[in-house]
Design a protein around this motif. Structure first.
Motif, short mmCIF file in Angstrom:
data_model
loop_
_atom_site.label_atom_id
_atom_site.label_comp_id
_atom_site.label_asym_id
_atom_site.label_seq_id
_atom_site.Cartn_x
_atom_site.Cartn_y
_atom_site.Cartn_z
N THR A 17 -15.35 -0.03 -11.89
CA THR A 17 -15.04 -0.74 -10.65
C THR A 17 -16.19 -1.66 -10.28
O THR A 17 -17.34 -1.22 -10.20
CB THR A 17 -14.81 0.26 -9.50
N SER A 51 -7.70 -7.17 -7.34
CA SER A 51 -7.37 -6.01 -6.50
C SER A 51 -5.86 -5.93 -6.26
O SER A 51 -5.27 -4.84 -6.30
CB SER A 51 -8.11 -6.09 -5.17
N ALA A 52 -5.23 -7.08 -6.05
CA ALA A 52 -3.79 -7.09 -5.82
C ALA A 52 -3.05 -6.66 -7.07
O ALA A 52 -2.05 -5.92 -7.01
CB ALA A 52 -3.34 -8.47 -5.38
N ARG A 110 -4.22 -4.67 -9.45
CA ARG A 110 -4.41 -3.23 -9.62
C ARG A 110 -3.51 -2.45 -8.68
O ARG A 110 -2.99 -1.38 -9.02
CB ARG A 110 -5.88 -2.85 -9.36
N ALA A 111 -3.31 -3.00 -7.48
CA ALA A 111 -2.47 -2.31 -6.49
C ALA A 111 -1.01 -2.27 -6.92
O ALA A 111 -0.25 -1.39 -6.49
CB ALA A 111 -2.59 -3.00 -5.14
N GLU A 112 -0.60 -3.20 -7.78
CA GLU A 112 0.78 -3.21 -8.28
C GLU A 112 1.04 -2.06 -9.24
O GLU A 112 2.20 -1.72 -9.52
CB GLU A 112 1.08 -4.53 -8.98
#
Length: 265
Positions: free
Chosen positions: A66, A80-81, A83-85
């Motif tokens: 990270t 980040s977006a 990874r959030a998916e």
């Protein structure tokens, strides 16, 4: 060309946290303010000695580490977006090929099962399409169809790396991070794998981030080269310019000490 990958002011610090007795551990700045782009269809090599931070960058890009701070955009999406998916969306965007090909393959699974995982979990293909796609992948990396029934320990290092490349291709990601992919192979086998990678890049429109300590290998495959030293990228240029006229003393020393790789153009 559009950018497949954009990295801005990337940092990774290990340590620097409070210990059990209240003291603060020593902070190690593995990556300190690194920025670069990877164009679509390009091979960007990142070189440097062990401990320079190049593999830490690779591991951050594929989610194995990270970032402490900084911004990453992969295929036009914020890191980040993306990874959030979820892991499925992330794995369909960027893939990783490890340094040790045999160790990166599960020794208890046949190659058929190893290739089945990304096709099923990342692509969602049914059984018939998975079976057809496995044959296509083996053809792409120049391995025979009977490879599927065998286990990783039955293959040479070069063959195992071809299988590992096929596994990465199964996700159909357009960006591939290659972390010292030929350093464990004999020089003659290195040349074969490098030629295969170059062919796949042209045929499939892939973008490569190629991590290496070996400038002789890098000279044979890279479009641009970034040089890492003590966590910083001290030089970034096209491969012809960098090898013809290095600007940083560390780059000059690396080039002067690098043996030439024969058999690859």
């Amino acid at each position: 060309m559009t950018d497949a990958l954009v990295v801005r002011d990337l940092h990774k610090t290990f340590g620097g946290t409070k210990t059990l007795f209240g003291a603060r551990s020593h902070a190690i700045h593995a990556v300190a303010g690194v920025s670069f782009t990877l164009a679509a269809g390009e091979t960007l090599a990142i070189v440097g000695e062990s401990g320079s931070g190049k593999s830490t960058i690779a591991r951050m890009l594929v989610g194995l580490e990270t970032p402490t701070s900084g911004a990453i955009s992969i295929a036009g999406k914020d890191y980040s977006a993306l990874r959030a998916e979820g892991s499925r969306a992330f794995g369909r965007t960027i893939q990783y090929v490890f340094q040790d090909p045999v160790a990166s393959l599960n020794p208890r699974r046949t190659i058929d099962r190893i290739l089945d995982v990304p096709l099923r979990l990342l692509r969602g293909y049914d059984a018939a399409k998975r079976a057809a796609r496995k044959r296509e992948l083996l053809d792409a990396v120049q391995m025979p169809s009977d490879t599927l029934e065998r286990y990783p320990h039955e293959f040479s290092g070069g063959q195992a790396q071809r299988i590992a490349i096929a596994r990465a291709l199964a996700a159909e990601a357009e960006i591939m991070v290659l972390d010292e992919p030929v350093s464990a192979l004999d020089v003659s086998v290195q040349a074969q794998v490098l030629l295969l990678l170059d062919d796949l890049k042209r045929e499939l429109g892939l973008s490569y981030l190629f991590i290496s300590h070996d400038l002789a290998v890098v000279e044979s495959i890279a479009d641009r080269v970034g040089v890492m030293y003590l966590g910083q990228m001290v030089e970034l240029d096209t491969a012809p310019n960098l090898f013809a006229s290095p600007q940083h003393p560390y780059t000059n020393d690396l080039i002067a000490s690098a043996p030439r790789l024969e058999g690859v153009t």
